[in-house]
Design a protein around this motif. Structure first.
Motif, PDB file in Angstrom:
ATOM      1  N   GLU A 218       0.849  -1.186   0.000  1.00  0.00           N
ATOM      2  CA  GLU A 218       0.000   0.000   0.000  1.00  0.00           C
ATOM      3  C   GLU A 218       0.885   1.237   0.000  1.00  0.00           C
ATOM      4  O   GLU A 218       1.953   1.239   0.613  1.00  0.00           O
ATOM      5  CB  GLU A 218      -0.911   0.055   1.236  1.00  0.00           C
ATOM      6  N   ASN A 219       0.420   2.302  -0.665  1.00  0.00           N
ATOM      7  CA  ASN A 219       1.123   3.573  -0.550  1.00  0.00           C
ATOM      8  C   ASN A 219       0.584   4.344   0.650  1.00  0.00           C
ATOM      9  O   ASN A 219      -0.276   3.849   1.404  1.00  0.00           O
ATOM     10  CB  ASN A 219       1.044   4.377  -1.844  1.00  0.00           C
ATOM     11  N   GLU A 220       1.061   5.555   0.854  1.00  0.00           N
ATOM     12  CA  GLU A 220       0.665   6.317   2.031  1.00  0.00           C
ATOM     13  C   GLU A 220      -0.831   6.592   2.078  1.00  0.00           C
ATOM     14  O   GLU A 220      -1.416   6.721   3.156  1.00  0.00           O
ATOM     15  CB  GLU A 220       1.436   7.640   2.086  1.00  0.00           C
ATOM     16  N   ALA A 221      -1.453   6.684   0.917  1.00  0.00           N
ATOM     17  CA  ALA A 221      -2.887   6.951   0.863  1.00  0.00           C
ATOM     18  C   ALA A 221      -3.723   5.683   0.978  1.00  0.00           C
ATOM     19  O   ALA A 221      -4.961   5.747   0.938  1.00  0.00           O
ATOM     20  CB  ALA A 221      -3.224   7.667  -0.448  1.00  0.00           C
ATOM     21  N   GLY A 222      -3.066   4.539   1.117  1.00  0.00           N
ATOM     22  CA  GLY A 222      -3.783   3.281   1.247  1.00  0.00           C
ATOM     23  C   GLY A 222      -4.157   2.623  -0.065  1.00  0.00           C
ATOM     24  O   GLY A 222      -4.901   1.627  -0.064  1.00  0.00           O
TER      25      GLY A 222
END
Length: 319
Positions: A218-222
């Motif tokens: 996942e990236n920081e934004a989910g």
């Protein structure tokens, strides 16, 4: 003037890039070396005018830039030798197989100040550039998810069998060799990711590499990246990345082919190249020329490659 380039490691990847270097006006191959006499002989047959030298050190001394196509473990020592001699370094991926060793390599290469990059072959390709242009234009909407699918009936694949190390757990495996490319592609699209969970499976022989892998990033934004890798049985080779946006979807297949969907059937939107490896490696060399000439380059940075390695080694460890 052409950049004088040496190649250390004359397996399939080293010889493939050698073929493109021979055709590229920005590069002059000046030295080749591999500990295998067979690999040296094959390289000499394919590039009879290029010297085969008697050591890695001799190859480094002859060049302005050193391409390291050897297996991961010895790569660090050669990279640091080249950097200490003031030579630029172009490393094959993966960056390494040990996180702390690679962290040290990245720090030392950065401190040396020499140009350095890693060969993720999609970095300068049309497929990635086309998707990035569509995102920048606003035509895609927000990214919903990425799905990576890699399947083979056997590993290594038929054309890789000469590189016997690829079948062993210590340095090989398709997660390092193939899925790493698609994790790099994913992070070029959505930024750095974290490994949320992973489940690898291994054969009964503890020396051999993984057969199955499931993972989620996942990236920081989910925004999730779902990964499925599978080896064995009767199944076709599949190397696919699905990029699903709010307004459209893209499929990158076999590294180079790009398809698009509006919810219906996939439609190929780039003309498939007659020789995709030739085109992609030529584009990589063009970006390497940019790096060596002080221009902006599309190549994977050391930080890019280290980020990918952290995800890959975490997946293989099941952490």
């Amino acid at each position: 003037m052409a950049h004088k380039i040496a190649i250390i490691g004359l397996g399939i990847m080293g010889r493939r890039l050698l073929g493109r270097i021979l055709e590229h006006p920005a590069f002059e191959p000046v030295a080749l070396w591999d500990p295998s006499e067979t690999a040296c002989r094959k390289a000499a047959e394919e590039a009879p005018g290029v010297p085969i030298v008697d050591s890695a050190q001799a190859a480094i001394a002859a060049a302005d830039v050193v391409y390291l196509a050897c297996p991961p473990v010895p790569r660090k020592a050669y990279a640091l030798e080249a950097a200490a001699a003031g030579k630029a370094v172009f490393l094959e991926k993966p960056l390494g197989v040990d996180i702390e060793e690679s962290r040290d390599l990245v720090e030392k290469l950065k401190a040396s100040g020499v140009p350095a990059a890693v060969n993720f072959t999609q970095a300068a390709g049309k497929a990635l550039a086309t998707v990035q242009d569509a995102i920048a234009s606003g035509a895609t909407g927000a990214l919903s998810n990425i799905n990576i699918l890699v399947t083979y009936p056997a590993w290594p694949r038929a054309w890789q069998v000469d590189a016997d190390w690829l079948r062993f757990k210590d340095e090989g495996g398709y997660t390092r060799e193939v899925i790493s490319h698609f994790v790099f592609l994913s992070e070029r699209i959505l930024g750095r990711t974290k490994l949320v969970w992973a489940k690898p499976s291994y054969p009964s022989d503890p020396a051999l590499c993984e057969t199955q892998v499931l993972a989620r990033l996942e990236n920081e934004a989910g925004v999730p990246v779902s990964i499925l890798g599978s080896v064995g049985g009767v199944q076709p080779d599949r190397q696919e990345v699905y990029l699903n946006f709010e307004k459209t979807g893209f499929l990158v297949a076999e590294f180079y082919r790009l398809f698009q969907s509006d919810g219906g059937a996939w439609k190929e939107i780039l003309d498939p190249p007659a020789d995709p490896r030739k085109i992609s490696l030529g584009a990589q060399l063009g970006s390497l020329d940019d790096l060596l000439s002080g221009r902006p380059s599309k190549l994977a940075t050391l930080d890019d490659a280290f980020s990918v390695q952290q995800k890959i080694e975490g997946m293989l460890a099941g952490t």
